[in-house]
Design a protein around this motif. Structure first.
Motif, PDB file in Angstrom:
ATOM      1  N   GLU A   1       0.805  -1.220   0.000  1.00 63.95           N
ATOM      2  CA  GLU A   1       0.000   0.000   0.000  1.00 63.95           C
ATOM      3  C   GLU A   1       0.835   1.265   0.000  1.00 63.95           C
ATOM      4  OE1 GLU A   1      -2.486  -0.336   3.392  1.00 63.95           O
ATOM      5  OE2 GLU A   1      -3.377  -2.246   2.766  1.00 63.95           O
ATOM      6  N   GLY A   2       2.107   1.159   0.400  1.00 61.60           N
ATOM      7  CA  GLY A   2       2.964   2.329   0.506  1.00 61.60           C
ATOM      8  C   GLY A   2       2.793   3.053   1.831  1.00 61.60           C
ATOM      9  N   ILE A   3       3.642   4.042   2.069  1.00 66.22           N
ATOM     10  CA  ILE A   3       3.541   4.874   3.261  1.00 66.22           C
ATOM     11  C   ILE A   3       3.477   6.338   2.838  1.00 66.22           C
ATOM     12  CG2 ILE A   3       4.746   3.266   4.775  1.00 66.22           C
ATOM     13  CD1 ILE A   3       7.274   4.916   4.416  1.00 66.22           C
ATOM     14  N   ASP A   4       2.917   7.168   3.706  1.00 71.28           N
ATOM     15  CA  ASP A   4       2.760   8.581   3.379  1.00 71.28           C
ATOM     16  C   ASP A   4       4.117   9.274   3.296  1.00 71.28           C
ATOM     17  OD1 ASP A   4       0.047   8.275   3.371  1.00 71.28           O
ATOM     18  OD2 ASP A   4      -0.248   9.040   5.412  1.00 71.28           O
ATOM     19  N   VAL A   5       4.275  10.125   2.289  1.00 69.72           N
ATOM     20  CA  VAL A   5       5.449  10.991   2.187  1.00 69.72           C
ATOM     21  C   VAL A   5       4.954  12.427   2.262  1.00 69.72           C
ATOM     22  CG1 VAL A   5       6.882   9.375   0.903  1.00 69.72           C
ATOM     23  CG2 VAL A   5       5.343  10.876  -0.351  1.00 69.72           C
ATOM     24  N   LEU A   6       5.729  13.276   2.931  1.00 65.45           N
ATOM     25  CA  LEU A   6       5.302  14.638   3.199  1.00 65.45           C
ATOM     26  C   LEU A   6       6.294  15.641   2.621  1.00 65.45           C
ATOM     27  CD1 LEU A   6       4.783  12.674   5.857  1.00 65.45           C
ATOM     28  CD2 LEU A   6       3.751  14.743   6.766  1.00 65.45           C
ATOM     29  N   ASP A   7       5.777  16.819   2.228  1.00 65.56           N
ATOM     30  CA  ASP A   7       6.655  17.872   1.740  1.00 65.56           C
ATOM     31  C   ASP A   7       7.239  18.650   2.912  1.00 65.56           C
ATOM     32  OD1 ASP A   7       4.670  19.591   2.670  1.00 65.56           O
ATOM     33  OD2 ASP A   7       3.830  19.970   0.673  1.00 65.56           O
ATOM     34  N   ASN A   8       7.960  19.733   2.626  1.00 64.39           N
ATOM     35  CA  ASN A   8       8.623  20.500   3.680  1.00 64.39           C
ATOM     36  C   ASN A   8       7.656  21.182   4.631  1.00 64.39           C
ATOM     37  OD1 ASN A   8      11.126  19.810   2.600  1.00 64.39           O
ATOM     38  ND2 ASN A   8      11.154  21.590   1.231  1.00 64.39           N
ATOM     39  N   ASN A   9       6.419  21.343   4.205  1.00 65.22           N
ATOM     40  CA  ASN A   9       5.414  21.979   5.051  1.00 65.22           C
ATOM     41  C   ASN A   9       4.588  20.975   5.845  1.00 65.22           C
ATOM     42  OD1 ASN A   9       6.062  24.619   4.112  1.00 65.22           O
ATOM     43  ND2 ASN A   9       4.890  24.211   2.229  1.00 65.22           N
ATOM     44  N   GLY A  10       4.945  19.682   5.695  1.00 68.66           N
ATOM     45  CA  GLY A  10       4.223  18.656   6.442  1.00 68.66           C
ATOM     46  C   GLY A  10       2.959  18.185   5.755  1.00 68.66           C
ATOM     47  N   ASN A  11       2.739  18.598   4.513  1.00 71.16           N
ATOM     48  CA  ASN A  11       1.556  18.168   3.768  1.00 71.16           C
ATOM     49  C   ASN A  11       1.810  16.820   3.102  1.00 71.16           C
ATOM     50  OD1 ASN A  11       0.189  20.669   4.282  1.00 71.16           O
ATOM     51  ND2 ASN A  11       1.449  21.606   2.687  1.00 71.16           N
ATOM     52  N   ILE A  12       0.834  15.926   3.152  1.00 70.44           N
ATOM     53  CA  ILE A  12       0.975  14.609   2.538  1.00 70.44           C
ATOM     54  C   ILE A  12       0.938  14.747   1.022  1.00 70.44           C
ATOM     55  CG2 ILE A  12      -0.041  12.320   2.278  1.00 70.44           C
ATOM     56  CD1 ILE A  12      -1.125  12.553   5.097  1.00 70.44           C
ATOM     57  N   VAL A  13       1.990  14.266   0.370  1.00 71.73           N
ATOM     58  CA  VAL A  13       2.097  14.346  -1.089  1.00 71.73           C
ATOM     59  C   VAL A  13       1.463  13.122  -1.739  1.00 71.73           C
ATOM     60  CG1 VAL A  13       3.699  14.468  -3.035  1.00 71.73           C
ATOM     61  CG2 VAL A  13       4.194  15.726  -0.941  1.00 71.73           C
ATOM     62  N   GLY A  14       1.620  11.975  -1.106  1.00 69.70           N
ATOM     63  CA  GLY A  14       1.081  10.733  -1.650  1.00 69.70           C
ATOM     64  C   GLY A  14       1.555   9.551  -0.837  1.00 69.70           C
ATOM     65  N   SER A  15       1.227   8.370  -1.312  1.00 66.76           N
ATOM     66  CA  SER A  15       1.618   7.129  -0.647  1.00 66.76           C
ATOM     67  C   SER A  15       2.609   6.392  -1.551  1.00 66.76           C
ATOM     68  CB  SER A  15       0.387   6.251  -0.374  1.00 66.76           C
ATOM     69  OG  SER A  15       0.735   5.112   0.368  1.00 66.76           O
ATOM     70  N   SER A  16       3.803   6.133  -1.027  1.00 62.05           N
ATOM     71  CA  SER A  16       4.874   5.585  -1.852  1.00 62.05           C
ATOM     72  C   SER A  16       5.311   4.200  -1.393  1.00 62.05           C
ATOM     73  CB  SER A  16       6.076   6.534  -1.837  1.00 62.05           C
ATOM     74  OG  SER A  16       7.206   5.939  -2.438  1.00 62.05           O
ATOM     75  N   ARG A  17       5.322   3.245  -2.321  1.00 61.23           N
ATOM     76  CA  ARG A  17       5.826   1.900  -2.030  1.00 61.23           C
ATOM     77  C   ARG A  17       7.362   1.904  -2.009  1.00 61.23           C
ATOM     78  NH1 ARG A  17       1.501   0.968  -5.447  1.00 61.23           N
ATOM     79  NH2 ARG A  17       2.876   0.893  -7.271  1.00 61.23           N
ATOM     80  N   ILE A  18       7.958   2.792  -2.803  1.00 62.64           N
ATOM     81  CA  ILE A  18       9.425   2.889  -2.815  1.00 62.64           C
ATOM     82  C   ILE A  18       9.926   3.403  -1.461  1.00 62.64           C
ATOM     83  CG2 ILE A  18      11.404   4.049  -3.873  1.00 62.64           C
ATOM     84  CD1 ILE A  18       9.838   4.103  -6.498  1.00 62.64           C
ATOM     85  N   ALA A  19       9.244   4.414  -0.921  1.00 65.25           N
ATOM     86  CA  ALA A  19       9.611   4.920   0.401  1.00 65.25           C
ATOM     87  C   ALA A  19       9.417   3.843   1.460  1.00 65.25           C
ATOM     88  CB  ALA A  19       8.784   6.161   0.741  1.00 65.25           C
ATOM     89  N   ALA A  20       8.388   3.022   1.276  1.00 62.16           N
ATOM     90  CA  ALA A  20       8.134   1.927   2.224  1.00 62.16           C
ATOM     91  C   ALA A  20       9.293   0.931   2.222  1.00 62.16           C
ATOM     92  CB  ALA A  20       6.829   1.223   1.873  1.00 62.16           C
ATOM     93  N   LYS A  21       9.831   0.644   1.034  1.00 61.24           N
ATOM     94  CA  LYS A  21      10.981  -0.267   0.953  1.00 61.24           C
ATOM     95  C   LYS A  21      12.180   0.299   1.702  1.00 61.24           C
ATOM     96  CE  LYS A  21       9.704  -2.308  -3.530  1.00 61.24           C
ATOM     97  NZ  LYS A  21      10.094  -2.462  -4.952  1.00 61.24           N
ATOM     98  N   HIS A  22      12.412   1.613   1.532  1.00 58.30           N
ATOM     99  CA  HIS A  22      13.524   2.261   2.236  1.00 58.30           C
ATOM    100  C   HIS A  22      13.292   2.219   3.743  1.00 58.30           C
ATOM    101  CE1 HIS A  22      15.986   4.114  -1.014  1.00 58.30           C
ATOM    102  NE2 HIS A  22      14.860   4.013  -1.708  1.00 58.30           N
ATOM    103  N   ALA A  23      12.047   2.459   4.153  1.00 58.87           N
ATOM    104  CA  ALA A  23      11.730   2.468   5.577  1.00 58.87           C
ATOM    105  C   ALA A  23      11.960   1.091   6.203  1.00 58.87           C
ATOM    106  CB  ALA A  23      10.280   2.904   5.790  1.00 58.87           C
ATOM    107  N   LEU A  24      11.507   0.053   5.520  1.00 57.45           N
ATOM    108  CA  LEU A  24      11.672  -1.305   6.045  1.00 57.45           C
ATOM    109  C   LEU A  24      13.131  -1.726   6.046  1.00 57.45           C
ATOM    110  CD1 LEU A  24       8.562  -1.443   5.878  1.00 57.45           C
ATOM    111  CD2 LEU A  24       8.805  -3.802   5.093  1.00 57.45           C
ATOM    112  N   LEU A  25      13.881  -1.310   5.018  1.00 57.07           N
ATOM    113  CA  LEU A  25      15.298  -1.637   4.964  1.00 57.07           C
ATOM    114  C   LEU A  25      16.052  -0.991   6.121  1.00 57.07           C
ATOM    115  CD1 LEU A  25      17.712  -2.938   3.560  1.00 57.07           C
ATOM    116  CD2 LEU A  25      17.874  -0.889   2.104  1.00 57.07           C
ATOM    117  N   GLU A  26      15.779   0.294   6.367  1.00 59.46           N
ATOM    118  CA  GLU A  26      16.448   0.998   7.465  1.00 59.46           C
ATOM    119  C   GLU A  26      16.081   0.382   8.813  1.00 59.46           C
ATOM    120  OE1 GLU A  26      15.139   4.978   6.861  1.00 59.46           O
ATOM    121  OE2 GLU A  26      16.610   5.413   5.293  1.00 59.46           O
TER     122      GLU A  26
END
Length: 357
Positions: free
Chosen positions: A243-268
């Motif tokens: 499903e991905g995880i939320d990614v936010l811009d510099n103002n804290g606004n949700i830009v979208g849900s990213s599966r690529i970011a989720a992979k990075h999060a789980l790897l870290e």
């Protein structure tokens, strides 16, 4: 009653009520703090940066800042804070939220705010992770273990980890209990299977001398625990990959849900869970193999267990804050590395995501 809350009292407010929580092994956030008005003529101590609601006290972009932040979270002195003193600390935050702070309150009186008002059982608080986890580590590293004792200590270790993860979960986004159960069972099965399997292989290795066999057996807990930790992360958070995880811009606004970011999060997160047990389960066997050859322990065999306990405690106390400080809680990634639709949805060159712990 004084309105000044000592540092251990601030930390206790989080550990006691559930929201160091979001600084725990399975958590997903930071600490909430306030910035009270400084009293006239009162110098602000250099050790206490200006309080900001919703932000940790220390800068989280540097390893040192994260390290100091987690030293606060895991401070075992908070275990001894009384209920009345804890309520005093919690009341300070409530006073701030309602604009009724007593005069003379400074940044030194900051309280860590939890997500819930639940009280965490002492062994499952982050401040209790080291003192209550050390006896388990000592048990994992006991020499000449039978299959039954190997199973018991691996089960106890994963049970304790699961309880800490659940008690310190991110309460702002509740997860189904079934996920925690699934992760727990997967961790127990993988840890027990690997530990028992490796012990059997070592015992059947005729090429090794008894002394070498004993030394190798002491290192068996590490691959078992590290593999179980990875298994736990994958099982509990596999839906994020879909499903991905939320990614936010510099103002804290949700830009979208990213599966690529989720992979990075789980790897870290997985890397953190592998690094954490490394000093705890690798350093003590090395150190003890050296100390046991000294005349002091040779002539006093009863001191071996107390000395090993102290070595394990020191390794645990060093490894925990170092491991969980490796990556920022809120990690940053370039939008060009994410899905095209997310890169097109914001002019920001980078976005941030909550990696979890």
């Amino acid at each position: 009653m004084s309105h000044r809350a000592p540092r251990e009292l601030r930390r206790a407010a989080a550990n006691e009520r559930g929201g160091a929580a979001r600084g725990g092994p399975g958590g997903g956030g930071g600490c909430l703090k306030w910035r009270p008005q400084r009293a006239k003529g009162m110098a602000e101590p250099a050790d206490y940066p200006p309080f900001q609601l919703g932000k940790p006290r220390f800068e989280q972009t540097s390893f040192y800042g994260r390290f100091r932040h987690f030293l606060d979270i895991i401070d075992p002195r908070t275990l001894f804070v009384t209920e009345s003193r804890l309520k005093e600390a919690v009341q300070l935050l409530e006073d701030y939220k309602h604009g009724t702070l007593p005069p003379g309150v400074t940044n030194k009186e900051a309280i860590i705010h939890p997500d819930t008002n639940e009280t965490i059982f002492m062994p499952f608080r982050m401040s209790g992770y080291i003192p209550f986890g050390t006896p388990i580590v000592v048990g994992l590293l006991l020499p000449n273990q039978t299959i039954a004792s190997t199973v018991f200590w691996q089960w106890l270790n994963q049970s304790h980890n699961a309880c800490v993860n659940y008690a310190n979960r991110n309460a702002t986004k509740p997860s189904p209990t079934s996920k925690f159960i699934q992760g727990y069972l997967g961790a127990v099965i993988s840890a027990v299977s690997i530990a028992v399997g490796l012990n059997v292989l070592v015992q059947r290795a005729n090429k090794f001398t008894p002394a070498t066999r004993l030394l190798i057996q002491r290192f068996v807990p590490f691959p078992a625990v590290a593999s179980a930790n990875i298994c736990n992360v994958v099982l509990m958070r596999h839906t994020e990959l879909e499903e991905g995880i939320d990614v936010l811009d510099n103002n804290g606004n949700i830009v979208g849900s990213s599966r690529i970011a989720a992979k990075h999060a789980l790897l870290e997160t997985a890397l953190t869970r592998v690094v954490l047990p490394m000093p705890i389960l690798v350093l003590p066997p090395i150190i003890m193999s050296i100390l046991e050859k000294t005349s002091l322990l040779r002539s006093r065999p009863r001191m071996v267990l107390p000395v090993q306990s102290l070595v394990c405690l020191a390794a645990f106390g060093l490894a925990l804050p170092l491991a969980i400080s490796l990556f920022p809680q809120m990690s940053e990634i370039e939008t060009s590395r994410l899905e095209p639709e997310i890169a097109m949805a914001t002019p920001s060159k980078t976005v941030i995501y909550n990696k979890g712990l």
